[in-house]
Design an enzyme around this catalytic site. Structure first.
Site, PDB file in Angstrom:
ATOM      1  N   LYS A 189       8.507  -7.731   1.551  1.00 17.69           N
ATOM      2  CA  LYS A 189       7.824  -5.956   2.896  1.00 17.69           C
ATOM      3  C   LYS A 189       7.638  -6.984   4.140  1.00 17.69           C
ATOM      4  CE  LYS A 189       4.402  -3.776   2.504  1.00 17.69           C
ATOM      5  NZ  LYS A 189       3.034  -2.664   2.081  1.00 17.69           N
ATOM      6  N   ARG A 206       5.502  -6.322   7.667  1.00 14.41           N
ATOM      7  CA  ARG A 206       4.023  -5.717   8.054  1.00 14.41           C
ATOM      8  C   ARG A 206       4.573  -6.245   9.786  1.00 14.41           C
ATOM      9  NH1 ARG A 206       2.148  -1.217   6.753  1.00 14.41           N
ATOM     10  NH2 ARG A 206       1.351  -1.269   4.345  1.00 14.41           N
ATOM     11  N   ASP A 243      -0.337   5.527   2.282  1.00 12.46           N
ATOM     12  CA  ASP A 243      -1.099   5.469   3.658  1.00 12.46           C
ATOM     13  C   ASP A 243      -0.675   6.466   4.796  1.00 12.46           C
ATOM     14  OD1 ASP A 243      -2.706   5.858   5.217  1.00 12.46           O
ATOM     15  OD2 ASP A 243      -3.052   3.699   5.818  1.00 12.46           O
ATOM     16  N   GLY A 297       4.953   4.951   4.754  1.00  9.74           N
ATOM     17  CA  GLY A 297       5.974   3.792   5.727  1.00  9.74           C
ATOM     18  C   GLY A 297       6.868   2.820   4.531  1.00  9.74           C
TER      19      GLY A 297
HETATM   20  C1  R5P Z   1      -0.232  -2.064   0.998  1.00  6.13           C
HETATM   21  O1  R5P Z   1      -0.257  -3.651   0.472  1.00  6.13           O
HETATM   22  C2  R5P Z   1      -0.783  -1.121   0.215  1.00  6.13           C
HETATM   23  O2  R5P Z   1      -0.112  -1.350  -1.396  1.00  6.13           O
HETATM   24  C3  R5P Z   1       0.498  -0.111   0.220  1.00  6.13           C
HETATM   25  O3  R5P Z   1       1.948  -0.214   0.237  1.00  6.13           O
HETATM   26  C4  R5P Z   1      -0.107   0.068   1.667  1.00  6.13           C
HETATM   27  O4  R5P Z   1      -1.267   0.140   1.923  1.00  6.13           O
HETATM   28  C5  R5P Z   1       0.630   1.699   1.898  1.00  6.13           C
HETATM   29  O5  R5P Z   1       0.425   1.949   3.221  1.00  6.13           O
HETATM   30  P1  R5P Z   1       1.550   3.012   4.097  1.00  6.13           P
HETATM   31  O6  R5P Z   1       1.743   4.494   3.128  1.00  6.13           O
HETATM   32  O7  R5P Z   1       0.963   3.525   5.532  1.00  6.13           O
HETATM   33  O8  R5P Z   1       3.320   2.165   4.102  1.00  6.13           O
END
Ligand code: R5P
Length: 307
Positions: free
Chosen positions: A188, A190, A218, A221
């Site tokens: 992944k 970011r 969160d 995404g």
């Molecule tokens: C990332 O390091 C975390 O473990 C989660 O995958 C991430 O924070 C989730 O955020 P979102 O749902 O906004 O992609």
């Protein structure tokens, strides 16, 4: 033992108290006209073993409430004050990865200790190393047994546990060990805050049941990108689980449209009715926290919870 709750997730605190056969200590939490928070513990806590239950999910008032309750308990001569933080917010701000940024996770740890906490209990910290931000004991619990119990009742064969990014690899390994199955990983990236891109999938998921565990959802995404990538590579069925259901911004819309069999989360954060969608399963962590609290109170081994 005295159990206190802030207002961030009182239903969870009530369930913990029920598991322990106790009632929550009376606390007054009010606002002044300007919005300032006032707290008062309405029972005697002198010489008691006090547990204050409050996740630090947004809004930031939840943090302030926790700090005020810790301060009130220690000034009222509690023998020991434990901050029970089912979800430790600000954990993602754990390093200086750009010039002139704060390390929120460390700041919050300092605030919690300064406010009077003698120890901390938390579930699935974003990074295990966050424990080192505290100079007081931290009991780090895992929701894994709760999820494993749940998924053992599903037919997941042939299972591949998929880490949604490098950070989730350790968690994925734990799930694979408990549930059986192979491991795959998503590469992944970011490009910006709250923007996730699945670049590649490492491992074979074709025709398999995929389970994607994460510490939090969160904006959804990361999960949405992971599901898209797994679908493209021929996954047969996809299950998602995450300990902390922040479900902010577009999360509910995204998750409810995903071609997944189920999204399982826990109740470390209170999920309001309007954020509940078909396919969402909320698993309780009250029993886990209650047992941890009992073991701490009785000076028993907390790690035995995971053996
Ligand atoms: C990332 O390091 C975390 O473990 C989660 O995958 C991430 O924070 C989730 O955020 P979102 O749902 O906004 O992609």
């Amino acid at each position: 033992m005295m159990l206190l709750s802030g207002s961030a997730n009182r239903p969870l605190a009530e369930r913990i108290a029920k598991e322990l056969g106790r009632t929550l200590c009376d606390v007054t939490i009010k606002r002044f006209a300007d919005g300032e928070i006032f707290v008062r513990i309405d029972e005697n806590v002198r010489g008691r073993d006090v547990f204050i239950i409050q996740p630090t999910a947004p809004p930031a008032e939840n943090i302030m409430e926790l700090l005020l309750l810790l301060d009130a308990a220690s000034r009222a001569s509690a023998a020991r004050v434990t901050a029970v933080i089912p979800y430790y917010g600000y954990a993602r701000q754990d390093r200086k990865d750009q010039p002139r940024v704060a390390i929120g996770a460390k700041l919050l740890a300092n605030l919690i200790s300064t406010a009077g906490a003698d120890r901390v209990v938390a579930i699935d910290l974003h990074q295990h190393q966050l424990q080192a931000f505290f100079d007081i004991p931290v009991d780090h619990l895992y929701a894994l047994p709760v999820f494993a119990e749940h998924f053992k009742r599903r037919d997941l064969e042939p299972l591949v546990v998929v880490a949604s990014d490098v950070g989730a690899a350790k968690m994925a390994r734990g799930f694979a060990r408990r549930l059986g199955g192979e491991i795959a990983m998503i590469d992944k990236s970011r490009p910006a805050h709250n923007v996730a891109e699945a670049v590649n999938v490492v491992g074979d998921v074709k025709g398999k049941t995929c389970l994607i565990p994460d510490d939090m959802i969160d904006t959804g995404g990361t999960v949405a990108e992971a599901v898209r990538a797994l679908q493209q590579r021929g996954a047969k069925r996809i299950f998602v689980c995450a300990t902390h259901a922040l479900l902010s911004g577009p999360a509910v819309a995204r998750l409810s449209e995903l071609p997944v069999t189920e999204v399982a989360v826990t109740d470390t954060i209170c999920v309001p009715e309007e954020k509940r969608f078909a396919g969402l399963q909320i698993l309780p962590v009250a029993n886990l926290l209650a047992r941890a609290i009992r073991y701490i109170h009785e000076n028993e081994s907390v790690s035995s919870l995971f053996e």
